[in-house]
Design a protein around this motif. Structure first.
Motif, PDB file in Angstrom:
ATOM      1  N   ASP A 163     -22.994  41.698 -80.609  1.00 52.71           N
ATOM      2  CA  ASP A 163     -24.298  41.571 -80.131  1.00 52.71           C
ATOM      3  C   ASP A 163     -24.918  42.738 -79.429  1.00 52.71           C
ATOM      4  OD1 ASP A 163     -26.507  40.013 -79.496  1.00 52.71           O
ATOM      5  OD2 ASP A 163     -25.608  39.440 -77.434  1.00 52.71           O
ATOM      6  N   ILE A 164     -24.020  43.357 -78.637  1.00 53.72           N
ATOM      7  CA  ILE A 164     -24.202  44.571 -77.959  1.00 53.72           C
ATOM      8  C   ILE A 164     -24.733  45.617 -78.940  1.00 53.72           C
ATOM      9  CG2 ILE A 164     -23.765  46.298 -76.269  1.00 53.72           C
ATOM     10  CD1 ILE A 164     -21.772  44.210 -75.302  1.00 53.72           C
ATOM     11  N   SER A 165     -23.702  46.045 -80.066  1.00 53.27           N
ATOM     12  CA  SER A 165     -23.950  46.900 -81.035  1.00 53.27           C
ATOM     13  C   SER A 165     -25.360  46.749 -81.758  1.00 53.27           C
ATOM     14  CB  SER A 165     -23.029  46.922 -82.048  1.00 53.27           C
ATOM     15  OG  SER A 165     -22.542  45.731 -82.711  1.00 53.27           O
ATOM     16  N   ASP A 166     -25.637  45.414 -82.172  1.00 55.08           N
ATOM     17  CA  ASP A 166     -26.897  44.998 -82.870  1.00 55.08           C
ATOM     18  C   ASP A 166     -28.159  45.385 -81.982  1.00 55.08           C
ATOM     19  OD1 ASP A 166     -25.337  44.263 -85.057  1.00 55.08           O
ATOM     20  OD2 ASP A 166     -25.540  42.064 -84.554  1.00 55.08           O
ATOM     21  N   ASN A 167     -28.085  45.260 -80.691  1.00 51.75           N
ATOM     22  CA  ASN A 167     -28.864  45.293 -79.723  1.00 51.75           C
ATOM     23  C   ASN A 167     -29.403  46.848 -79.464  1.00 51.75           C
ATOM     24  OD1 ASN A 167     -30.423  42.979 -77.687  1.00 51.75           O
ATOM     25  ND2 ASN A 167     -28.447  42.330 -78.766  1.00 51.75           N
ATOM     26  N   ILE A 168     -28.150  47.661 -79.750  1.00 52.23           N
ATOM     27  CA  ILE A 168     -28.257  49.245 -79.518  1.00 52.23           C
ATOM     28  C   ILE A 168     -29.151  49.551 -80.793  1.00 52.23           C
ATOM     29  CG2 ILE A 168     -27.144  51.313 -79.748  1.00 52.23           C
ATOM     30  CD1 ILE A 168     -24.960  49.987 -77.794  1.00 52.23           C
ATOM     31  N   LYS A 169     -28.785  49.116 -81.960  1.00 48.35           N
ATOM     32  CA  LYS A 169     -29.305  49.443 -83.329  1.00 48.35           C
ATOM     33  C   LYS A 169     -30.920  49.316 -83.248  1.00 48.35           C
ATOM     34  CE  LYS A 169     -28.794  49.039 -88.369  1.00 48.35           C
ATOM     35  NZ  LYS A 169     -28.165  48.405 -89.542  1.00 48.35           N
ATOM     36  N   GLN A 170     -31.057  48.034 -82.883  1.00 49.36           N
ATOM     37  CA  GLN A 170     -32.497  47.559 -82.939  1.00 49.36           C
ATOM     38  C   GLN A 170     -33.407  48.341 -81.811  1.00 49.36           C
ATOM     39  OE1 GLN A 170     -32.177  43.263 -82.031  1.00 49.36           O
ATOM     40  NE2 GLN A 170     -31.031  42.824 -83.771  1.00 49.36           N
ATOM     41  N   ALA A 171     -32.781  48.943 -80.702  1.00 50.32           N
ATOM     42  CA  ALA A 171     -33.679  49.458 -79.773  1.00 50.32           C
ATOM     43  C   ALA A 171     -33.776  50.878 -80.055  1.00 50.32           C
ATOM     44  CB  ALA A 171     -33.141  49.222 -78.426  1.00 50.32           C
ATOM     45  N   ALA A 172     -32.918  51.536 -81.017  1.00 52.89           N
ATOM     46  CA  ALA A 172     -32.970  52.896 -81.113  1.00 52.89           C
ATOM     47  C   ALA A 172     -33.795  53.276 -82.196  1.00 52.89           C
ATOM     48  CB  ALA A 172     -31.580  53.423 -81.760  1.00 52.89           C
ATOM     49  N   GLY A 173     -34.330  54.709 -82.156  1.00 53.81           N
ATOM     50  CA  GLY A 173     -35.364  55.054 -83.084  1.00 53.81           C
ATOM     51  C   GLY A 173     -34.938  54.951 -84.602  1.00 53.81           C
ATOM     52  N   VAL A 174     -35.666  55.172 -85.405  1.00 52.43           N
ATOM     53  CA  VAL A 174     -35.508  54.991 -86.993  1.00 52.43           C
ATOM     54  C   VAL A 174     -34.546  55.987 -87.425  1.00 52.43           C
ATOM     55  CG1 VAL A 174     -36.351  55.214 -89.328  1.00 52.43           C
ATOM     56  CG2 VAL A 174     -37.820  53.823 -87.367  1.00 52.43           C
ATOM     57  N   PHE A 175     -34.507  57.265 -86.785  1.00 54.23           N
ATOM     58  CA  PHE A 175     -33.527  58.490 -86.942  1.00 54.23           C
ATOM     59  C   PHE A 175     -32.421  58.497 -86.182  1.00 54.23           C
ATOM     60  CE2 PHE A 175     -37.741  59.245 -89.007  1.00 54.23           C
ATOM     61  CZ  PHE A 175     -37.402  59.195 -90.374  1.00 54.23           C
ATOM     62  N   SER A 176     -32.375  57.508 -85.166  1.00 49.99           N
ATOM     63  CA  SER A 176     -31.246  57.950 -84.125  1.00 49.99           C
ATOM     64  C   SER A 176     -29.906  57.880 -84.615  1.00 49.99           C
ATOM     65  CB  SER A 176     -31.450  56.783 -83.007  1.00 49.99           C
ATOM     66  OG  SER A 176     -30.444  56.888 -82.142  1.00 49.99           O
ATOM     67  N   PRO A 177     -28.922  58.415 -84.353  1.00 44.77           N
ATOM     68  CA  PRO A 177     -27.512  58.581 -84.496  1.00 44.77           C
ATOM     69  C   PRO A 177     -27.016  57.076 -84.275  1.00 44.77           C
ATOM     70  CG  PRO A 177     -27.685  60.000 -83.130  1.00 44.77           C
ATOM     71  CD  PRO A 177     -29.271  59.916 -83.509  1.00 44.77           C
ATOM     72  N   LEU A 178     -27.500  56.444 -83.258  1.00 45.47           N
ATOM     73  CA  LEU A 178     -27.209  55.157 -82.843  1.00 45.47           C
ATOM     74  C   LEU A 178     -27.512  54.015 -83.988  1.00 45.47           C
ATOM     75  CD1 LEU A 178     -27.804  55.256 -79.013  1.00 45.47           C
ATOM     76  CD2 LEU A 178     -25.994  55.881 -80.071  1.00 45.47           C
ATOM     77  N   ARG A 179     -28.100  54.273 -84.835  1.00 45.87           N
ATOM     78  CA  ARG A 179     -28.418  53.424 -85.937  1.00 45.87           C
ATOM     79  C   ARG A 179     -27.130  53.020 -86.863  1.00 45.87           C
ATOM     80  NH1 ARG A 179     -33.269  50.569 -85.962  1.00 45.87           N
ATOM     81  NH2 ARG A 179     -32.755  50.064 -88.232  1.00 45.87           N
ATOM     82  N   SER A 180     -26.398  54.469 -86.787  1.00 45.70           N
ATOM     83  CA  SER A 180     -25.053  54.420 -87.661  1.00 45.70           C
ATOM     84  C   SER A 180     -23.921  53.820 -87.101  1.00 45.70           C
ATOM     85  CB  SER A 180     -24.873  55.890 -87.914  1.00 45.70           C
ATOM     86  OG  SER A 180     -24.553  56.593 -87.042  1.00 45.70           O
ATOM     87  N   GLY A 181     -22.749  54.071 -87.539  1.00 45.66           N
ATOM     88  CA  GLY A 181     -21.408  53.836 -86.825  1.00 45.66           C
ATOM     89  C   GLY A 181     -21.450  54.129 -85.391  1.00 45.66           C
ATOM     90  N   ASN A 182     -22.143  55.296 -84.902  1.00 43.45           N
ATOM     91  CA  ASN A 182     -21.874  55.695 -83.488  1.00 43.45           C
ATOM     92  C   ASN A 182     -22.274  54.543 -82.463  1.00 43.45           C
ATOM     93  OD1 ASN A 182     -21.301  58.368 -83.724  1.00 43.45           O
ATOM     94  ND2 ASN A 182     -23.401  58.733 -84.410  1.00 43.45           N
ATOM     95  N   ARG A 183     -23.099  53.312 -83.065  1.00 44.82           N
ATOM     96  CA  ARG A 183     -23.564  52.404 -82.142  1.00 44.82           C
ATOM     97  C   ARG A 183     -22.227  51.662 -81.653  1.00 44.82           C
ATOM     98  NH1 ARG A 183     -24.929  50.484 -87.062  1.00 44.82           N
ATOM     99  NH2 ARG A 183     -24.363  48.478 -87.662  1.00 44.82           N
ATOM    100  N   TYR A 184     -21.109  51.511 -82.300  1.00 48.07           N
ATOM    101  CA  TYR A 184     -20.001  50.676 -82.034  1.00 48.07           C
ATOM    102  C   TYR A 184     -19.214  51.454 -81.024  1.00 48.07           C
ATOM    103  CZ  TYR A 184     -20.864  48.552 -86.662  1.00 48.07           C
ATOM    104  OH  TYR A 184     -21.445  47.743 -87.633  1.00 48.07           O
ATOM    105  N   THR A 185     -19.123  52.583 -80.864  1.00 50.69           N
ATOM    106  CA  THR A 185     -18.726  53.306 -79.809  1.00 50.69           C
ATOM    107  C   THR A 185     -19.372  52.929 -78.531  1.00 50.69           C
ATOM    108  OG1 THR A 185     -17.762  54.871 -81.159  1.00 50.69           O
ATOM    109  CG2 THR A 185     -17.631  55.413 -78.845  1.00 50.69           C
ATOM    110  N   PHE A 186     -20.800  53.220 -78.470  1.00 48.17           N
ATOM    111  CA  PHE A 186     -21.635  52.805 -77.299  1.00 48.17           C
ATOM    112  C   PHE A 186     -21.291  51.656 -77.151  1.00 48.17           C
ATOM    113  CE2 PHE A 186     -22.605  57.212 -78.371  1.00 48.17           C
ATOM    114  CZ  PHE A 186     -23.261  57.808 -77.167  1.00 48.17           C
ATOM    115  N   ALA A 187     -21.406  50.767 -77.948  1.00 50.24           N
ATOM    116  CA  ALA A 187     -21.381  49.324 -77.784  1.00 50.24           C
ATOM    117  C   ALA A 187     -20.169  48.933 -76.762  1.00 50.24           C
ATOM    118  CB  ALA A 187     -21.465  48.494 -78.686  1.00 50.24           C
ATOM    119  N   ALA A 188     -18.948  49.560 -77.067  1.00 49.00           N
ATOM    120  CA  ALA A 188     -17.808  49.567 -76.171  1.00 49.00           C
ATOM    121  C   ALA A 188     -17.925  49.920 -74.726  1.00 49.00           C
ATOM    122  CB  ALA A 188     -16.625  49.933 -76.923  1.00 49.00           C
ATOM    123  N   MET A 189     -18.594  51.179 -74.858  1.00 48.98           N
ATOM    124  CA  MET A 189     -18.924  52.011 -73.398  1.00 48.98           C
ATOM    125  C   MET A 189     -19.980  51.083 -72.739  1.00 48.98           C
ATOM    126  SD  MET A 189     -18.689  56.087 -74.407  1.00 48.98           S
ATOM    127  CE  MET A 189     -19.835  55.952 -75.629  1.00 48.98           C
TER     128      MET A 189
END
Length: 206
Positions: A55-81
């Motif tokens: 849920d957190i990782s999906d929220n990060i992806k949805q909030a990030a910009g279209v070309f943000s690296p947070l729309r890729s696998g990086n969002r999972y690490t940030f979700a954990a943090m």
């Protein structure tokens, strides 16, 4: 023989890793990242919960910009943090992204290291004026480091600059101190390069 506590941690780590691998096998294949996330939860203060994590990782992806690296696998690490740092992780996503944009406007480059720096700064819970001052000091520290070692200093050093900005020392004194450590360590036999520069930063935190 390993202690019971260590065995429990190893079992916990393997269980989290297996759960992540099974859940994300069609979405994300970087096993090293899954290992890091598993380690974070094994040593963290909050137990791993897959629905909450996704849920957190999906929220990060949805909030990030279209070309943000947070729309890729990086969002999972940030979700954990986010999950491990904040009591209400999702409430901090928009302030985090706003802080990232502010850092970019001040001169930080658009990359994953600026996102990490923004999260470090957000964790300090600064007010508006304090955030502005810390961003300026962080940039000044990074510039000072780059002036000393142009080929060694890169955007990867942004998070260190943000951490060093917490020091009460003025920027010039801080940079001079780091350089003193670097030169003295080199004279003691350490090879000059990225690793020695990182070590000199570590001494500056003391």
């Amino acid at each position: 023989m390993p202690s019971i506590k260590l065995e429990q941690r190893l079992d916990q780590y393997k269980a989290i890793y297996s759960e992540l691998k099974n859940e994300l096998k069609w979405k994300f294949a970087d096993q090293r990242t899954l290992m890091i996330i598993s380690s974070m939860y094994t040593t963290g203060r909050r137990s791993f919960d897959m629905p909450r994590f996704l849920d957190i990782s999906d929220n990060i992806k949805q909030a990030a910009g279209v070309f943000s690296p947070l729309r890729s696998g990086n969002r999972y690490t940030f979700a954990a943090m986010f999950d491990l740092r904040f009591e209400e992780p999702k409430q901090h996503i928009k302030p985090f992204l706003a802080l990232y944009e502010k850092m970019v406007k001040h001169g930080f480059k658009k990359n994953i290291f600026t996102y990490l720096s923004a999260l470090i700064l957000l964790s300090k819970q600064p007010g508006e004026d304090e955030a502005h001052a810390k961003i300026g000091k962080s940039l000044a520290i990074h510039k000072g480091m780059k002036d000393k070692h142009a080929f060694l200093t890169s955007a990867a050093d942004y998070p260190l600059a943000v951490l060093l900005a917490e020091s009460a020392l003025e920027t010039d004194k801080l940079i001079d101190g780091i350089e003193t450590f670097y030169e003295r360590l080199a004279q003691a036999g350490f090879r000059k390069g990225n690793d020695l520069q990182f070590l000199s930063y570590s001494f500056a935190f003391a």
